[in-house]
Write a protein that holds these residues in place. Structure first.
Motif, PDB file in Angstrom:
ATOM      1  N   GLY A  66     -33.138  12.843  10.984  1.00 37.26           N
ATOM      2  CA  GLY A  66     -31.687  12.929  10.905  1.00 37.26           C
ATOM      3  C   GLY A  66     -31.034  11.840  10.105  1.00 37.26           C
ATOM      4  N   ASP A  67     -31.797  10.984   9.424  1.00 40.18           N
ATOM      5  CA  ASP A  67     -31.204   9.952   8.576  1.00 40.18           C
ATOM      6  C   ASP A  67     -30.549  10.609   7.358  1.00 40.18           C
ATOM      7  OD1 ASP A  67     -32.357   8.272  10.372  1.00 40.18           O
ATOM      8  OD2 ASP A  67     -34.067   7.753   9.095  1.00 40.18           O
ATOM      9  N   THR A  68     -29.327  10.200   7.043  1.00 44.56           N
ATOM     10  CA  THR A  68     -28.583  10.829   5.944  1.00 44.56           C
ATOM     11  C   THR A  68     -27.804   9.790   5.152  1.00 44.56           C
ATOM     12  OG1 THR A  68     -26.658  11.261   7.356  1.00 44.56           O
ATOM     13  CG2 THR A  68     -28.303  13.015   7.170  1.00 44.56           C
ATOM     14  N   LEU A  69     -27.516  10.138   3.918  1.00 49.09           N
ATOM     15  CA  LEU A  69     -26.633   9.365   3.050  1.00 49.09           C
ATOM     16  C   LEU A  69     -25.569  10.312   2.527  1.00 49.09           C
ATOM     17  CD1 LEU A  69     -25.869   6.808   1.440  1.00 49.09           C
ATOM     18  CD2 LEU A  69     -27.421   7.603  -0.367  1.00 49.09           C
ATOM     19  N   LEU A  70     -24.306   9.906   2.641  1.00 43.69           N
ATOM     20  CA  LEU A  70     -23.184  10.761   2.264  1.00 43.69           C
ATOM     21  C   LEU A  70     -22.292  10.041   1.270  1.00 43.69           C
ATOM     22  CD1 LEU A  70     -21.323  13.306   2.778  1.00 43.69           C
ATOM     23  CD2 LEU A  70     -20.199  11.903   4.520  1.00 43.69           C
ATOM     24  N   LEU A  71     -21.920  10.745   0.214  1.00 44.98           N
ATOM     25  CA  LEU A  71     -20.920  10.274  -0.738  1.00 44.98           C
ATOM     26  C   LEU A  71     -19.795  11.305  -0.780  1.00 44.98           C
ATOM     27  CD1 LEU A  71     -23.089   9.039  -3.758  1.00 44.98           C
ATOM     28  CD2 LEU A  71     -22.117   7.668  -1.907  1.00 44.98           C
ATOM     29  N   ALA A  72     -18.552  10.834  -0.654  1.00 41.27           N
ATOM     30  CA  ALA A  72     -17.405  11.751  -0.647  1.00 41.27           C
ATOM     31  C   ALA A  72     -16.309  11.197  -1.556  1.00 41.27           C
ATOM     32  CB  ALA A  72     -16.872  11.935   0.776  1.00 41.27           C
ATOM     33  N   PRO A  73     -16.358  11.515  -2.850  1.00 38.50           N
ATOM     34  CA  PRO A  73     -15.290  11.080  -3.751  1.00 38.50           C
ATOM     35  C   PRO A  73     -14.111  12.054  -3.700  1.00 38.50           C
ATOM     36  CG  PRO A  73     -16.998  12.198  -4.997  1.00 38.50           C
ATOM     37  CD  PRO A  73     -17.457  12.176  -3.563  1.00 38.50           C
ATOM     38  N   SER A  74     -12.935  11.556  -4.040  1.00 36.90           N
ATOM     39  CA  SER A  74     -11.752  12.416  -4.104  1.00 36.90           C
ATOM     40  C   SER A  74     -10.770  11.845  -5.115  1.00 36.90           C
ATOM     41  CB  SER A  74     -11.076  12.553  -2.731  1.00 36.90           C
ATOM     42  OG  SER A  74     -10.619  11.295  -2.265  1.00 36.90           O
ATOM     43  N   LEU A  75     -10.041  12.746  -5.744  1.00 36.62           N
ATOM     44  CA  LEU A  75      -9.028  12.380  -6.722  1.00 36.62           C
ATOM     45  C   LEU A  75      -7.818  13.265  -6.516  1.00 36.62           C
ATOM     46  CD1 LEU A  75      -7.990  11.002  -9.356  1.00 36.62           C
ATOM     47  CD2 LEU A  75      -9.128  12.838 -10.629  1.00 36.62           C
ATOM     48  N   PHE A  76      -6.639  12.650  -6.418  1.00 33.46           N
ATOM     49  CA  PHE A  76      -5.375  13.369  -6.306  1.00 33.46           C
ATOM     50  C   PHE A  76      -4.426  12.807  -7.358  1.00 33.46           C
ATOM     51  CE2 PHE A  76      -7.330  13.346  -2.148  1.00 33.46           C
ATOM     52  CZ  PHE A  76      -7.239  14.671  -1.754  1.00 33.46           C
ATOM     53  N   HIS A  77      -3.914  13.681  -8.183  1.00 36.91           N
ATOM     54  CA  HIS A  77      -2.996  13.253  -9.239  1.00 36.91           C
ATOM     55  C   HIS A  77      -1.847  14.245  -9.341  1.00 36.91           C
ATOM     56  CE1 HIS A  77      -1.510  11.549 -12.996  1.00 36.91           C
ATOM     57  NE2 HIS A  77      -1.480  12.774 -13.487  1.00 36.91           N
ATOM     58  N   ASP A 120      25.142  13.043 -13.525  1.00 37.69           N
ATOM     59  CA  ASP A 120      23.826  13.617 -13.799  1.00 37.69           C
ATOM     60  C   ASP A 120      22.755  12.581 -13.477  1.00 37.69           C
ATOM     61  OD1 ASP A 120      24.532  16.205 -14.846  1.00 37.69           O
ATOM     62  OD2 ASP A 120      25.303  15.148 -16.605  1.00 37.69           O
ATOM     63  N   SER A 121      21.614  13.065 -12.977  1.00 36.27           N
ATOM     64  CA  SER A 121      20.504  12.177 -12.671  1.00 36.27           C
ATOM     65  C   SER A 121      19.208  12.827 -13.109  1.00 36.27           C
ATOM     66  CB  SER A 121      20.461  11.878 -11.166  1.00 36.27           C
ATOM     67  OG  SER A 121      19.306  11.145 -10.835  1.00 36.27           O
ATOM     68  N   GLN A 122      18.370  12.049 -13.773  1.00 30.86           N
ATOM     69  CA  GLN A 122      17.047  12.513 -14.178  1.00 30.86           C
ATOM     70  C   GLN A 122      16.010  11.544 -13.626  1.00 30.86           C
ATOM     71  OE1 GLN A 122      19.333  11.897 -17.004  1.00 30.86           O
ATOM     72  NE2 GLN A 122      20.215  13.893 -16.459  1.00 30.86           N
ATOM     73  N   GLY A 123      15.022  12.081 -12.927  1.00 28.63           N
ATOM     74  CA  GLY A 123      13.970  11.258 -12.362  1.00 28.63           C
ATOM     75  C   GLY A 123      12.593  11.743 -12.773  1.00 28.63           C
ATOM     76  N   ARG A 124      11.699  10.796 -13.020  1.00 27.34           N
ATOM     77  CA  ARG A 124      10.320  11.113 -13.363  1.00 27.34           C
ATOM     78  C   ARG A 124       9.410  10.297 -12.459  1.00 27.34           C
ATOM     79  NH1 ARG A 124      13.333  13.932 -15.420  1.00 27.34           N
ATOM     80  NH2 ARG A 124      13.515  14.619 -17.596  1.00 27.34           N
ATOM     81  N   SER A 125       8.330  10.906 -11.978  1.00 30.97           N
ATOM     82  CA  SER A 125       7.414  10.201 -11.084  1.00 30.97           C
ATOM     83  C   SER A 125       5.980  10.594 -11.397  1.00 30.97           C
ATOM     84  CB  SER A 125       7.737  10.514  -9.621  1.00 30.97           C
ATOM     85  OG  SER A 125       7.550  11.892  -9.347  1.00 30.97           O
ATOM     86  N   ARG A 126       5.076   9.710 -11.024  1.00 26.07           N
ATOM     87  CA  ARG A 126       3.654   9.957 -11.213  1.00 26.07           C
ATOM     88  C   ARG A 126       2.904   9.261 -10.078  1.00 26.07           C
ATOM     89  NH1 ARG A 126       1.005   8.223 -16.814  1.00 26.07           N
ATOM     90  NH2 ARG A 126       2.517   9.795 -17.503  1.00 26.07           N
ATOM     91  N   PHE A 127       1.910   9.965  -9.527  1.00 29.79           N
ATOM     92  CA  PHE A 127       1.128   9.401  -8.429  1.00 29.79           C
ATOM     93  C   PHE A 127      -0.342   9.748  -8.637  1.00 29.79           C
ATOM     94  CE2 PHE A 127      -0.937   9.639  -4.280  1.00 29.79           C
ATOM     95  CZ  PHE A 127      -0.565   8.428  -3.705  1.00 29.79           C
ATOM     96  N   THR A 128      -1.210   8.744  -8.499  1.00 28.12           N
ATOM     97  CA  THR A 128      -2.646   8.941  -8.641  1.00 28.12           C
ATOM     98  C   THR A 128      -3.354   8.209  -7.509  1.00 28.12           C
ATOM     99  OG1 THR A 128      -2.453   9.054 -11.057  1.00 28.12           O
ATOM    100  CG2 THR A 128      -4.649   8.682 -10.144  1.00 28.12           C
ATOM    101  N   HIS A 129      -4.244   8.919  -6.846  1.00 29.57           N
ATOM    102  CA  HIS A 129      -5.004   8.330  -5.743  1.00 29.57           C
ATOM    103  C   HIS A 129      -6.477   8.645  -5.942  1.00 29.57           C
ATOM    104  CE1 HIS A 129      -6.333   8.440  -1.282  1.00 29.57           C
ATOM    105  NE2 HIS A 129      -6.442   7.224  -1.752  1.00 29.57           N
ATOM    106  N   LEU A 130      -7.306   7.608  -5.972  1.00 32.92           N
ATOM    107  CA  LEU A 130      -8.747   7.744  -6.148  1.00 32.92           C
ATOM    108  C   LEU A 130      -9.431   7.082  -4.954  1.00 32.92           C
ATOM    109  CD1 LEU A 130     -11.142   8.589  -7.974  1.00 32.92           C
ATOM    110  CD2 LEU A 130     -11.006   6.312  -9.012  1.00 32.92           C
TER     111      LEU A 130
END
Length: 756
Positions: free
Chosen positions: A265-276, A302-312
């Protein structure tokens, strides 16, 4: 003003849930098995077998857990075809979301506001700035809802914990592709989702990705009226209308790669994720004064907004069996996210004269590194697997956790105070140690006892040269008891005695002072539109709680549940608005800061029922029924009543849903009605808020063309209504009330589901 009476339909549902506890036990076991699908429809038969197995697994996990836990598996998650995981959570027992119907927001348990619910993804806390709306249901394997904290999952969960487990690798091959489009208010939102499960020798892997574009249009109207306390005369009356067009595009990818290192039952786990994701928001404002006290600040803006989000993020897990009954698990997690925001607001007179331009720029980066070690031991009973009711065994778990977070903010523009413009750096170090024992005492009794200690140190460097520092630590004993009157029966009783806490968010401790954009920084503002600032002296809230639940598991996979809870909270944190002398303005300004204001109490009743209709009424169609109802009360000491409840806590929430698969047809239909009543809250001697009621009806239809293809139609918020909210502030001479009305729209979604 007293809150309006809730709609009439939840009362019958409440009575139905109570009545079912006596009505359903008479059902015979042979009625629970569904009739087999016609032989001429092999696809239908395959679907029926798969759904039944999944449901039994979810219910059995809930039944066997010593600590109260609700498990929602793939069947429930994908049933409606939701576009985001937030829409799935809204229908779960005791869950509410803030804001207008269909707009979603961070899920909240037991009606409580932000910060009381611990949100986890794969057991790790959700980072600030990350929206669950970015996580699609196709990327989620199951959802676990814990109403009371445990030492292993953490005690920052006064209301409870929601743990979202991403897709896991299986031996069964899976290659799913789903294409869809949603339409709301005339705006189209396409999406694509792909999931792949497979194995190669000792490697089992899952890959999941999603690409989406979401467009939303909304309108709102805010009326602000100020009246004199002396004679009730209107001092000022104005109306501001807002039209908003939002667009957000994103790409998400998650992976889970697990290697089997040995037969033990010995295991190695890798779980990468990217959200952009990238977002754009365009707004148009119109201001009209019916009773002017001063010249209007503007006529059109008048209002103009710009946003960016990145999660690794990268999670690693190594499991090693040290002996027949001992296992070591080491987890290393590293993550980084960055957010960027730019906005420009221009205000004009009706003749086109430009009055002022406000610019705001923000850059935020955060890095997290965590290392956890857990040792699991089985003492007594069986050495070959988990303890069962007949083992009289101890499942002992102990662990150490450390987490370091470093954050940097750069903010500038016209909405920043002079003493806060520039860079802000902050870091926090969290250390935790815990031990818990899950003990199958007898076939009738099981205990789950734990002790957790957690300490957090936060420090920062502000732009004005100050170095705020905050240190806190909490010890939390936890006890869960499970009693089965008849070990072979279907009834059981749960009792939990816990201590939990809510820690201040980094931004509320150390944060830039933000000026409300409605008013010029050099002049006065209004109490209903305050500036916002941090408070480094904040201390965490501590809560002592008790939960008592009765559960009845029905033949055929259904259940009935009734749960009562009570929490006594010390050191309640609440945003307090006061008139302050500030460095960035020659006049005093209204400023809102989080403060520890005293103690509070909250309690409630939660009911849940889930079963097939034909187990209740012989000969009835095979309709799956679901219903839940939560009633919540709270009281804040030192705040005058009535309605001196916890901030943002709903008075109640309820769901009533059903779905049915037609025999002889590859068609499944279903619907759900979600209800949250209007709630008024007295925040302080001078401030009162009101959140409007919500009734959201969702429906879906699934046509299975063949085992590899299906077409799904889903409608959310079918009975679209206006959403209303208000904020009232009373000073020594006047009362100012800001009331907002926002219409909502129905969201239609059409999706093609392919199994390749």
């Amino acid at each position: 003003m007293s809150p309006p009476h809730p709609p009439a339909w939840p009362a019958p549902m409440f009575a139905l849930l109570l009545a079912l506890s006596g009505a359903v036990p008479a059902v015979q076991a042979q009625d629970a098995a569904p009739a087999p699908a016609p032989a001429a429809d092999p696809a239908a038969a395959a679907t029926r077998i798969e759904i039944t197995g999944s449901r039994a697994s979810d219910t059995e996990q809930r039944r066997q857990s010593t600590a109260a836990k609700i498990v929602i598996g793939r069947e429930e998650i994908e049933k409606f075809g939701d576009s985001s995981i937030g829409e799935v959570l809204r229908r779960l027992p005791g869950v509410t979301t803030p804001g207008a119907p269909g707009r979603g927001g961070p899920p909240r348990l037991r009606g409580l506001g932000g910060g009381y619910t611990q949100l986890l993804i794969d057991g790790q806390r959700v980072p600030p700035g990350f929206s669950l709306e970015s996580l699609t249901p196709e990327q989620v394997e199951r959802i676990e809802v814990l109403r009371a904290p445990t030492a292993e999952t953490g005690a920052r969960a006064i209301a409870g914990t929601i743990n979202i487990v991403t897709r896991e690798g299986f031996r069964r091959r899976l290659n799913d592709l789903r294409l869809g489009v949603g339409v709301e208010g005339g705006a189209a939102s396409p999406g694509l989702h792909w999931t792949r499960n497979d194995s190669a020798g000792p490697l089992t892997y899952n890959l999941s990705s999603a690409a989406f574009v979401r467009r939303q249009r909304s309108d709102s109207r805010t009326e602000t009226v100020e009246t004199a306390l002396a004679d009730g005369s209107v001092l000022q009356a104005e109306q501001e209308t807002t039209h908003t067009a939002d667009r957000r595009a994103g790409l998400n990818a998650t992976g889970r790669l697990q290697w089997r290192l040995s037969d033990s039952g010995d295991t190695l786990l890798l779980a990468p994720s990217l959200f952009h994701s990238r977002g754009r928001s365009d707004r148009r404002f119109t201001l009209q004064q019916d009773v002017p006290a001063t010249p209007p600040a503007y006529d059109v803006a008048d209002s103009q907004g710009r946003s960016r989000f990145t999660h690794l993020r990268l999670n690693t897990q190594w499991r090693q069996r040290l002996g027949p009954a001992t296992r070591l698990e080491v987890n290393g997690n590293g993550g980084a996210w960055r957010a960027r925001g730019d906005s420009v607001r221009q205000e004009f007179r009706d003749d086109g004269t430009l009055l002022r331009t406000l610019q705001d720029t923000s850059r935020t980066r955060e890095h997290t590194l965590a290392l956890n070690a857990k040792l699991s031991q089985t003492l007594g009973g069986s050495d070959t697997g988990p303890a069962t009711a007949t083992d009289s065994a101890h499942s002992l778990v102990s662990g150490l956790e450390t987490e370091a977070v470093r954050r940097r903010e750069q903010r500038s523009g016209d909405l920043q105070a002079d003493d806060a413009t520039g860079n802000l750096q902050a870091s926090s170090l969290r250390l935790a140690a815990y031990v818990q024992d899950e003990w199958s005492l007898t076939p009738h009794w099981a205990l789950h006892a734990g002790l957790r200690w957690e300490g957090i140190t936060t420090e920062g460097t502000a732009a004005d040269g100050s170095r705020p520092r905050n240190r806190s630590s909490v010890a939390t004993p936890l006890l869960h008891v499970l009693w089965k009157p008849d070990p072979k029966g279907r009834d059981q009783v749960r009792l939990s005695l816990t201590r939990s806490y809510r820690s201040p968010a980094l931004g509320t401790l150390i944060g830039n002072t933000t000026i409300n954009s409605k008013f010029d920084p050099g002049g006065p503002n209004e109490a209903t539109s305050p500036d916002r600032a941090g408070n480094p002296a904040l201390q965490p809230e501590l809560a002592t709680g008790v939960d008592l639940a009765f559960e009845r598991y029905l033949a055929g996979g259904g259940l009935l549940s009734a749960n009562v809870f009570h929490r006594r909270i010390q050191g309640l944190m609440r945003s307090v608005t006061t008139l302050e002398t500030v460095d960035y303005s020659p006049v005093q300004r209204w400023v809102a800061r989080q403060q520890n204001i005293g103690d509070a109490t909250t309690q409630g009743l939660e009911l849940e029922a889930k079963f097939p209709l034909d187990t209740l009424l012989a000969g009835a169609p095979r309709v799956e029924l679901r219903a839940n109802l939560g009633l919540f009360r709270s009281r804040v000491d030192g705040v005058p009543g009535p309605d001196n409840r916890l901030d943002q806590q709903a008075r109640a929430t309820g769901n009533l849903g059903a779905d049915h698969r037609f025999r002889g047809l590859p068609l499944t239909v279903g619907g759900n009605l979600n209800w949250v009543p209007a709630t008024e809250t007295q925040l302080s001697d001078s401030q009162r808020t009101r959140s409007g009621g919500k009734r959201v009806f969702d429906a879906f239809a699934l046509w299975t063309v063949d085992p590899g293809m299906a077409l799904r139609l889903m409608a959310s918020n079918l009975d679209a209504r206006h959403y209303e909210s208000s904020n009232r502030f009373t000073t020594a001479t006047s009362t100012q009330t800001a009331s907002t009305t926002a219409p909502t729209d129905t969201n239609w979604q059409l999706r093609l589901e392919l199994r390749l």
